[in-house]
Enzyme design. Structure first.
Site, PDB file in Angstrom:
ATOM      1  CD  GLU A 171      27.745 -14.596 -11.620  1.00 24.60           C
ATOM      2  OE1 GLU A 171      27.637 -13.601 -11.063  1.00 24.60           O
ATOM      3  OE2 GLU A 171      27.107 -15.769 -11.733  1.00 24.60           O
ATOM      4  CG  ASN A 212      27.117 -21.445  -8.124  1.00 25.40           C
ATOM      5  OD1 ASN A 212      26.629 -22.679  -8.861  1.00 25.40           O
ATOM      6  ND2 ASN A 212      25.613 -20.666  -8.806  1.00 25.40           N
ATOM      7  CG  HIS A 248      25.845 -19.821 -17.555  1.00 23.31           C
ATOM      8  ND1 HIS A 248      23.964 -19.870 -18.011  1.00 23.31           N
ATOM      9  CD2 HIS A 248      25.805 -18.853 -16.731  1.00 23.31           C
ATOM     10  CE1 HIS A 248      23.532 -19.765 -16.785  1.00 23.31           C
ATOM     11  NE2 HIS A 248      24.139 -19.407 -15.609  1.00 23.31           N
ATOM     12  CD  GLU A 276      23.601 -19.717 -12.484  1.00 23.39           C
ATOM     13  OE1 GLU A 276      23.612 -19.533 -13.523  1.00 23.39           O
ATOM     14  OE2 GLU A 276      23.384 -19.895 -11.724  1.00 23.39           O
ATOM     15  CG  ASP A 278      22.382 -20.971 -20.509  1.00 22.60           C
ATOM     16  OD1 ASP A 278      23.491 -20.659 -20.387  1.00 22.60           O
ATOM     17  OD2 ASP A 278      21.490 -20.028 -19.912  1.00 22.60           O
TER      18      ASP A 278
HETATM   19  C1  XIL Z   1      20.306 -14.559 -13.896  1.00 23.07           C
HETATM   20  C2  XIL Z   1      18.618 -14.453 -14.287  1.00 23.07           C
HETATM   21  O1  XIL Z   1      18.553 -15.579 -15.057  1.00 23.07           O
HETATM   22  C3  XIL Z   1      18.010 -13.487 -14.706  1.00 23.07           C
HETATM   23  O2  XIL Z   1      16.482 -13.381 -14.840  1.00 23.07           O
HETATM   24  C4  XIL Z   1      17.695 -12.006 -13.569  1.00 23.07           C
HETATM   25  O3  XIL Z   1      17.965 -10.716 -14.469  1.00 23.07           O
HETATM   26  C5  XIL Z   1      20.043 -12.285 -13.743  1.00 23.07           C
HETATM   27  O4  XIL Z   1      20.532 -13.509 -12.559  1.00 23.07           O
HETATM   28  N1  XIL Z   1      24.257 -16.510 -12.529  1.00 23.07           N
HETATM   29  C6  XIL Z   1      23.795 -16.542 -12.152  1.00 23.07           C
HETATM   30  C7  XIL Z   1      22.377 -16.754 -11.985  1.00 23.07           C
HETATM   31  O5  XIL Z   1      24.016 -17.158 -10.963  1.00 23.07           O
HETATM   32  O6  XIL Z   1      21.859 -15.451 -10.093  1.00 23.07           O
HETATM   33  C8  XIL Z   1      21.796 -15.491 -12.645  1.00 23.07           C
HETATM   34  O7  XIL Z   1      20.307 -15.498 -12.994  1.00 23.07           O
HETATM   35  C9  XIL Z   1      22.695 -16.168 -14.567  1.00 23.07           C
HETATM   36  C10 XIL Z   1      24.536 -15.864 -14.275  1.00 23.07           C
END
Ligand code: XIL
Length: 372
Positions: A171, A212, A248, A276, A278
């Protein structure tokens, strides 16, 4: 996603009938955890013929305490990502004192279950230890750079040989394509990104090293900026192997060109991964919204399957009861493929069906290490 709805409604009805035996695979009584044999209809088994890895983020508290959670993690997935326990605030809560215990347990679980591990994440602006965020503003650039270097080298060295893909930098961009104003950028300048890849490579030359980020699934200023960065890193000989697309999604936003976008990164001779996934929506979920969520899972998996260099597809948690979404996006949830009672939802069957129907997808060759 709206385009797919009428078609999916039909597909779903069919799915619910066909997939009944599979829910038994995922049920608590399933004998598959811990063994090397997996039900032929599990996601990991269905993806294996095309060399694709299916992963999940893992909540290690659940893994330790909940047998159902453990069984599904082991039986359905062929890679795992620590949801939190490899983040800097967890591995070095006090300066100079490492705590690898939770991450080591996950790596051992993965090895016992013939799973690969995505290491997540080495350089990020978030979930930093408080000793670091408190001290960083007063540090000289040299001092901060030495700390970052030590962190990357110590962590990658600790897990050397056990990590398939590392999210080296996470990020680093804003949505408008400018670099995020993190302590790293402020003190070290943009060169911290290339440095982190070089340090990680030095510590474990065989691990696949990834950049990422989120909101880079479709073309636009952010995706274009990441593209320009990784292209220039490759041109300079920086050891980068892949780009992770967090994915996401939210049913209220469209996802116009994921596959062609993945392909343009792959054409740079980089691996790509959805890291990741969802698909959240507003609660309570309507039938229309769930159709869109199903479409989102289908579309994201099919896009990965169609791109030969897309080597893994990872969901950010598999059950709604442990998803990060409700805690972060007010009023939204139901973003994963199992409900709170660990029953597979239509979203799960959509993944299963995409894999079943996609047996003709190109076979991935990028499972081992190696660049180019
Ligand atoms: C999130 C986790 O799912 C949570 O449990 C935590 O509180 C915060 O981080 N992008 C990412 C992940 O790269 O590491 C994040 O994970 C979600 C967004």
């Amino acid at each position: 996603m709206a385009l797919h709805r009428p078609l999916l409604a039909g597909v779903l009805g069919l799915c619910a009938v066909l997939a009944t035996p599979v829910s038994a695979t995922a049920a608590p009584a399933s004998p598959h955890a811990g063994g090397s044999s997996h039900h032929a209809d599990s996601l990991r088994s269905l993806a294996a013929p095309i060399g694709l890895r299916i992963g999940t983020a893992v909540n290690t508290d659940q893994l330790a305490s909940n047998a159902t959670y453990r069984n599904i993690t082991a039986s359905q997935f062929s890679t795992v990502t620590p949801e939190n326990v490899m983040k800097w605030e967890v591995v070095e809560p006090t300066r100079g004192t490492y705590d690898w215990a939770a991450a080591d347990r996950l790596v051992a679980f993965a090895q016992a279950n013939h799973q690969l591990v995505r290491g997540h994440t080495l350089v990020w602006h978030s979930q930093l230890p408080s000793w670091l965020t408190a001290a960083a503003p007063q540090m000289s650039p040299d001092e901060l750079r030495a700390i970052l270097r030590q962190h990357v080298i110590d962590q990658v060295t600790h897990f050397k040989g056990q990590i398939w893909q590392w999210d080296v930098v996470n990020e680093a961009f804003n949505d408008d394509g400018t670099l995020r104003d993190s302590i790293w950028l402020q003190k070290l300048g943009p060169g911290y990104i290339a440095d982190a890849f070089r340090w990680a490579h030095q510590a474990d030359p065989k691990a696949k090293l990834f950049y990422n980020d989120y909101n880079i699934e479709y073309t636009g200023p952010k995706s274009n900026a990441v593209y320009a960065l990784v292209k220039s890193l490759k041109a300079q000989g920086v050891p980068i192997d892949g780009v992770g697309f967090q994915t996401h999604l939210d049913t209220q936003y469209p996802l116009p060109d994921l596959q062609s976008n993945l392909q343009r990164f792959a054409d740079l001779r980089l691996d790509v991964a959805e890291t990741e996934v969802d698909v959240r929506t507003t609660l309570p979920v309507t039938a229309t919204e769930q159709s869109a969520q199903v479409a989102g899972y289908t579309q994201t998996l099919q896009a990965c399957m169609a791109v030969k260099r897309c080597i893994s597809y990872t969901v950010w948690g598999f059950d709604d009861g442990n998803s990060w979404v409700p805690g972060v996006f007010a009023g939204e949830g139901a973003a994963t493929v199992y409900d709170e009672k660990f029953q597979p939802k239509a979203q799960y069957y959509a993944l299963q069906q995409a894999l079943e129907l996609g047996k003709g997808a190109p076979h991935r060759t990028g499972i081992g290490a190696g660049r180019g």
